[in-house]
Structure formats: structure tokens, C-alpha cells
Design an enzyme around this catalytic site. Structure first.
Site: not given
Ligand code: NAD
Length: 519
Positions: A171, A195, A198-199, A303, A402
Site C-alpha cells: 500500500f 495485483k 487492495e487498500r 520501507c 517494524e
Molecule cells: P502487506 O504484506 O500487508 O501487503 C503486500 C501485498 O501482499 C498486498 O498486495 C496484499 O494484498 C498481499 N498480502 C497481504 N497479506 C497477505 C497474506 N497473508 N497472504 C498473501 N498475500 C498477502 O504489506 P503492506 O502493509 O501493504 O506494506 C507495508 C510493508 O511493506 C512494510 O513491512 C514495508 O516495510 C514493506 N515494504 C518493503 C519495501 C522494500 O522494498 N523492502 C517497499 C515497500 C514496502
């Protein structure tokens, strides 16, 4: 309800763009070049995080729709993979024009759905645009290798696409991260299923339309929405050859394991805890301002946000001033003039971050600046937390987890070696920074810190896309980066062709059975 500015932006977006709504309508899927309303029975609300106003509803894509998208991508692959590299370069050039032209729409969508400020949202768009710009270099960057390995015999390396690829994005950068995979996958000749989170899927839908305007043939990029069921379908579908994931540890580890078990190439960028070291010889203004910008920009939801400051020796005396300057940052709705940070993505995120701040007191740390009860006039329902600074030690929960919110954890260290020990003991290795005026100190830090992206007097050292992402340790799974040379390697596989063309006829009539060595 929305502010006047937000309402007019929402109406504008909903009427200008086919795939997204910001006035309570449905977000469409993008399949085979059409923006189609899903037949889903389950829908997810997209709420403005500064007001909780319903902006749109996102489908949990049905499996039949998912299969249509993969079918469209497989069909498009047959022709797209055989288009000339110049055609694919031209698409990147046109996409770059489209993004520049419509950056305001993209940024508005991000402010509405994600909550960051308008200026910061433009940064989200521009960082993505820069990847598109680097992808324009594909005609040079895809050049292969060839040499005459033996008399009349050549070996050539061709870098070919993989097939249908998929991208699952988080997101926090609704434009930038889709713009890591879209240009890189397509200029290398692949087709893509994206994909988005969804937020906040709106920016991705605008980008889909920009791809169409840039002349991308139907089916080359498809967007399907959803959560775990859609992710599972991506991990299990045999036509999908590679998955690019960015997000949290839990989802990333799961997708990495399930995807690789199914034989796919998977890259996953995960969570982080990024430390900034402030040495006593640092330029004070540069250090304090950089750290605050990187800790509280985007409400700490980057991140590469600096989430830990390690004050070394006499730099500890700067702590009151750090807190003073943090206090001056303005929390507000993202469209408001002078806003420095907006809300967190959801009430649940606010509750989680509030809990982590409270844990500091419970565990004997000190809350130096407390943003928990911030009041933002005009936005009583926003998920706001103000800049928060806590003094803690490494055994506390606020350090170990985190936080992903506007909370800076301050640690102290007597020496650079002590600071290095702290950073190197942390499980994550996304980014780090040091503030110092000593070249020797910086040099030592570069060599001894085990973190993939290092800033020397630079707070968020995300390399520009001629390089690649290089987080390490628990911040990544998989070994190829998202853009730059490494990204091209991720999206291509090599064929090596060895050929013999000789003018003279072969001599002799006896077959040689020795291993050919071409020497
Ligand atoms: P998230 O893991 O909740 O969601 C990421 C994606 O995975 C979304 O598309 C979501 O629909 C899907 N998803 C969520 N839970 C899932 C599950 N249990 N099973 C399968 N798919 C699932 O992450 P977020 O809250 O959207 O983003 C924040 C996180 O992303 C933080 O931890 C941040 O550090 C990390 N991030 C890392 C980088 C990097 O380059 N290292 C960059 C941006 C964000």
C-alpha cells in the site's frame, strides 16, 4: 466527508479515468485491454484515511476472471515477446510522456487513498517514472554477448523473456512499486499480471490506462484485484513464471515459499528497521533535518524510513533539539497547504502503532515526544499520529518490531563500534545512514556495516534505477533486484547458442567420441 479540495479531486478522478472511482463506485479489473467490473461476491472498501469516507470498493476477483487475465497475458505473450526491442522501447518512451502529463492525477489518487501529502505523492510518482526512464535504455541494456570461441565457431548469449510474470504490491507506494514491475517486465518482452494493494489500487488503474494510451497492446499488462485468494492463484498458476513481491515479512515469506515450491522465480522485498548513526562531528543541521524528514515523511510508512537514530557520544546532547524540530512538523490532510505528514493507512494501523508507543512506557523506556493524541482540526476521523520520539534500548518491543508509523526510536552508543554492533545484530538489512564529516569514519562504516543500502550524509539512500535495490538479510528473499541490470536479469533467461559455419568440407570418416572441448 471529504474537504472541498479532496471532493473535487475525487470527482475529477472518477470522471477522467475508466478503472478507478473516488466517489464510492467500484474499482475495475483490467483484463485483455478492457476495464471490466468484477462479478465478485466479496468486496473490500477503500477509505480515505484522513476521513474514513468511502472512495471505492475493490473486488475479490473470481477464479474465472483470474483465469481470463492469465489467458489474456498468455495470448499477448505470443506476439509481444516477438516484437522488436525498438517497439518495446517506444512503449516506455510513450509511457514516460503519459506519466509526466498525468502526474497530478496519479498524485491526487495517492493522497486520497493512501493519505500522503500531495508533494510527497508526486515523489512516489516521480520515483516510478524514473524506472520507466531507465527502461528506455533497454536497447543498449539488453545487448547480449558473442565471441568466436573456436575456429569458425561462435557462442552467443541471448536474453529472452520468461513468459507471464506477476507482481504483488504494497500500500505504501501505490504508483512507484507498480512502476518497478510494469516497465521492467514489458520492455524485456514479458507480459504481466499485477495485483495492487487492495487498500489503494487507484494509481495502478490510472497507470493501466496510461499504458493503453502509450500504445501497449491488450493483454500485455493486466490488473486483478484481491487479497489472499488472488495471491494464491498467482502462486499456483503454472502459466505464471515469475513473481515480484514487495510488502511485509509474513506475506512475502509465504509467497516466496509457495511460489518457489511451484518452480517460479520469486523476488521479495520485505520489512525493515533502518538505523541512522549520528556522530559528534556531524553537520548538525544536515543530520537533524535529514533524520526527521526520513523518520516522519509519509508518516513513517516507507520501507526506507529511518526508524532508529543512534546518537554517538556527545551527539546525544542534540536530542532535545531533535524533539523540538520534530514538534514543528505539521500533521494534516494530504491536500492541505503546509502539511508535512498525513494519516496512517487504516484505523488498525493507528491502533497497532499506538500500542507500540504505549509499550515503551510499559517496558521502562521514555516517550520524549508523544504523537498519540494529536488533534487535526477538520479531520476528527483521520488515522493520525503525530511525530513521536522514544528513548529505548534494543531489548524493547518498539525496537524489535517494524513500527511503520511516525515513530523514531532513539538509542545511544559510546562509540562507532558500539553503533555498528547494534546495527549488525538487527535482523533486517534494508537501509542505513551515517552522519559525519570524517571520511575515515564514513569509510569504516561502509566496510563494517552489514546493510545493503548505505547513505553517507544521505538519509534515504534508495539508489536511482540505473542501479538496483540492494537491501539484504531479512529485508529480502531471492537474489535478483527489481530494476537496473539486476532487474533485467530477473525478467530474462539466457539462451546460449553455439554454431559452427565452416567453408571447407569436413575431413575423415571416423566419428570422434571424446568430449568436445573446442580448443
Ligand atoms: P502487506 O504484506 O500487508 O501487503 C503486500 C501485498 O501482499 C498486498 O498486495 C496484499 O494484498 C498481499 N498480502 C497481504 N497479506 C497477505 C497474506 N497473508 N497472504 C498473501 N498475500 C498477502 O504489506 P503492506 O502493509 O501493504 O506494506 C507495508 C510493508 O511493506 C512494510 O513491512 C514495508 O516495510 C514493506 N515494504 C518493503 C519495501 C522494500 O522494498 N523492502 C517497499 C515497500 C514496502
Amino acid at each position: 466527508g471529504l474537504s472541498t479540495t479532496a471532493r473535487s479531486k475525487a470527482e475529477q478522478l472518477s470522471s477522467d479515468w475508466k478503472g478507478t472511482s473516488a466517489t464510492g463506485g467500484k474499482t475495475k479489473n483490467f483484463i485483455a485491454g478492457d476495464f471490466v467490473e468484477s462479478q465478485a461476491t466479496e468486496w473490500h472498501d477503500v477509505l480515505d484515511p484522513s476521513t474514513q469516507t468511502l472512495l471505492s470498493r475493490v473486488p475479490e476477483t473470481t477464479s474465472a476472471e483470474f483465469d481470463q487475465a492469465v489467458g489474456a497475458a498468455s495470448q499477448a505473450y505470443k506476439t509481444w515477446s516477438r516484437t522488436s526491442v525498438l517497439t518495446r522501447q517506444r512503449f516506455a518512451i510513450e509511457l514516460q510522456h503519459q506519466i509526466r502529463k498525468h502526474a497530478d492525477s496519479l498524485a491526487s489518487s495517492i493522497v486520497l487513498e493512501q493519505g500522503k501529502t500531495f508533494a510527497d505523492a508526486h515523489g512516489d510518482v516521480l520515483r516510478g517514472q524514473q524506472v520507466v526512464e531507465s527502461a528506455i535504455g533497454i536497447t543498449s541494456n539488453l545487448l547480449g554477448d558473442k565471441i568466436e570461441v573456436s575456429k569458425d565457431m561462435d557462442t552467443e548469449v541471448r536474453r529472452l523473456p520468461l513468459g507471464v510474470c506477476a507482481s504483488i504490491s504494497p500500500f505504501n507506494f501505490p504508483a512507484m512499486i507498480p512502476l518497478w514491475s510494469i516497465p521492467m517486465a514489458t520492455v524485456t518482452g514479458n507480459t504481466l499480471i499485477l495485483k495492487p494493494s487492495e487498500r489503494d489500487p487507484g494509481a495502478a488503474m490510472i497507470i493501466a490506462e496510461l499504458c493503453e494510451r502509450a500504445g501497449l497492446p491488450p493483454g500485455v499488462v493486466n490488473i486483478v484485484h484481491g487479497t489472499v485468494p488472488t495471491v494464491n492463484a498467482i502462486c499456483d498458476n503454472p502459466s505464471i513464471k515469475a513473481i515480484s513481491f514487495v510488502g511485509g515479512d509474513r506475506a512475502g515469506k509465504y509467497i516466496y515459499e509457495r511460489g518457489t515450491q511451484n518452480g517460479k522465480r520469486v523476488q521479495a522485498n520485505l520489512g525493515a528497521k533502518n538505523h541512522a548513526v549520528i556522530m559528534p562531528d556531524a553537520n548538525k543541521n544536515l543530520a537533524l533535518n535529514s533524520i526527521l524528514g526520513a523518520a516522519f515523511g509519509a508518516a513513517g510508512q516507507r520501507c526506507m524510513a529511518i526508524s532508529v537514530a543512534v546518537l554517538v557520544g556527545t551527539a546525544q546532547s542534540w536530542l532535545p533539539e531533535l524533539a523540538e524540530r520534530a514538534k514543528a512538523l505539521k500533521v494534516n490532510g494530504g491536500f492541505e497547504k503546509g502539511a508535512d505528514l498525513g494519516p496512517l493507512i487504516s484505523p488498525a494501523a493507528k491502533q497497532r502503532v499506538t500500542g507500540l508507543i504505549s509499550s515503551v512506557e510499559e517496558e521502562g523506556g521514555k516517550i520524549l515526544l508523544d504523537g498519540r493524541n494529536v488533534v487535526v482540526p477538520g479531520y476528527p476521523n483521520g488515522n493520525f499520529i503525530g511525530p513521536t520520539i522514544v528513548e529505548a534500548v534494543t531489548t524493547m518491543k518498539c525496537y524489535k518490531e517494524e513500527i511503520f508509523g511516525p515513530v523514531l526510536v532513539v538509542l545511544t552508543a559510546d562509540t562507532l563500534d558500539d553503533a555498528l554492533d547494534i546495527i549488525n545484530a538487527n535482523k533486517y538489512g534494508n537501509g542505513t545512514a551515517i552522519f559525519t564529516q570524517s571520511g575515515a569514519t564514513a569509510r569504516k562504516f561502509e566496510h563494517e556495516v552489514n546493510v545493503g543500502q548505505i547513505g553517507i550524509n544521505v538519509p534515504i539512500p534508495v539508489p536511482l534505477p540505473m542501479f538496483s535495490w540492494s537491501g539484504n538479510k531479512a529485508s529480502v528473499l531471492g537474489d535478483l533486484g527489481f530494476y537496473g541490470k539486476s532487474g533485467i536479469n530477473f525478467y530474462t533467461q539466457n539462451k546460449t547458442i553455439t554454431s559452427l559455419w565452416r567453408a571447407e568440407d569436413a575431413t575423415g570418416n571416423r566419428a570422434s567420441v571424446d568430449m568436445p572441448t573446442h580448443h
